[in-house]
Design an enzyme around this catalytic site. Structure first.
Site, mmCIF file in Angstrom:
data_model
loop_
_atom_site.group_PDB
_atom_site.id
_atom_site.type_symbol
_atom_site.label_atom_id
_atom_site.label_comp_id
_atom_site.label_asym_id
_atom_site.label_seq_id
_atom_site.Cartn_x
_atom_site.Cartn_y
_atom_site.Cartn_z
ATOM 1 N N CYS A 77 0.871 -1.240 0.088
ATOM 2 C CA CYS A 77 0.145 -0.036 -0.063
ATOM 3 C C CYS A 77 0.879 1.184 0.025
ATOM 4 O O CYS A 77 1.615 1.748 -0.908
ATOM 5 C CB CYS A 77 -0.947 0.035 1.127
ATOM 6 N N HIS A 175 -4.037 -4.939 -0.274
ATOM 7 C CA HIS A 175 -3.405 -5.629 1.052
ATOM 8 C C HIS A 175 -3.507 -7.220 1.011
ATOM 9 O O HIS A 175 -4.618 -7.607 1.418
ATOM 10 C CB HIS A 175 -4.090 -4.870 2.200
ATOM 11 N N GLU A 177 -2.492 -9.013 3.316
ATOM 12 C CA GLU A 177 -2.797 -9.631 4.623
ATOM 13 C C GLU A 177 -4.243 -9.501 4.810
ATOM 14 O O GLU A 177 -4.780 -10.257 5.656
ATOM 15 C CB GLU A 177 -1.983 -9.007 5.665
#
EC number: 4.3.2.10
Length: 202
Positions: A77, A175, A177
């Protein structure tokens, strides 16, 4: 596999750490140069404002360290955006790893761009085993235009780079994750030895 997550006060480091630990990685959250250099992999996360983040990197000395790292490095990001040459967010110069400009979405578009988008034009080791139109989760108000360093693209009003790669440096605007099965695969690929094989073939 030891992974250093760079902690410079501008990242959601704990969600990234949790995702990596679930994959069996040993995680070190640090801003110490020695710890970063000895790690097998480095994650450069980031949320927030580019100008403020670059000031924090300068204060810690990491502004000089990150571009010189030799192991695989993944910016996430804002981290990816800071690896570029310049950002319109605060009109600040970045680390210059990617010779690219970060731009604000045009006036009239709803920002931040927040939610799930599909990827296209996938290439490189981060996306091995992932199909075209894989879904990833995005939260951002600035973007990197399509370019020859793009490893994936997506569309939100306009097409832009969803991922970048150059030598041992990689970046994801999304992202991983927070991106469920697809994001897990991206992180698995980043930890894989195939990253090293790919570099040796370039």
């Amino acid at each position: 596999m030891e992974v250093a997550i760079i902690d410079y006060g501008a990242g959601n480091v704990f969600s990234v750490a949790t995702a990596l630990e679930r994959l069996g990685a040993r995680v070190c959250i640090t801003r110490e140069e020695k710890a970063i250099r000895r790690a097998d992999r480095v994650i450069f996360p980031g949320v927030g404002q580019a100008e403020a983040a670059m000031l924090r990197l300068a204060e810690t000395g990491l502004e000089e360290v990150i571009p010189t790292l030799g192991q695989p490095v993944l910016g996430i990001c804002l981290g990816m955006q800071l690896m570029c040459r310049h950002s319109e967010e605060g009109q600040v110069d970045g680390l210059g790893i990617f010779p690219l400009e970060v731009r604000r979405f045009p006036a009239g578009m709803k920002v931040p761009h927040m939610g799930w988008n599909t990827l296209s034009e996938l290439r490189g080791p981060l996306f091995e085993g992932l199909p075209e139109e894989a879904w990833m989760y995005f939260v951002h108000s600035y973007y990197v235009p399509e370019n020859d360093r793009a490893a994936a693209c997506t569309c939100y009003g306009l097409r832009f780079a969803a991922a970048l790669e150059h030598e041992n440096f990689f970046g994801c605007q999304f992202h991983p994750e927070k991106s469920s099965v697809g994001g897990r695969r991206v992180l698995e690929n980043f930890l894989s030895k195939n990253i090293e094989k790919y570099r040796s073939e370039q």
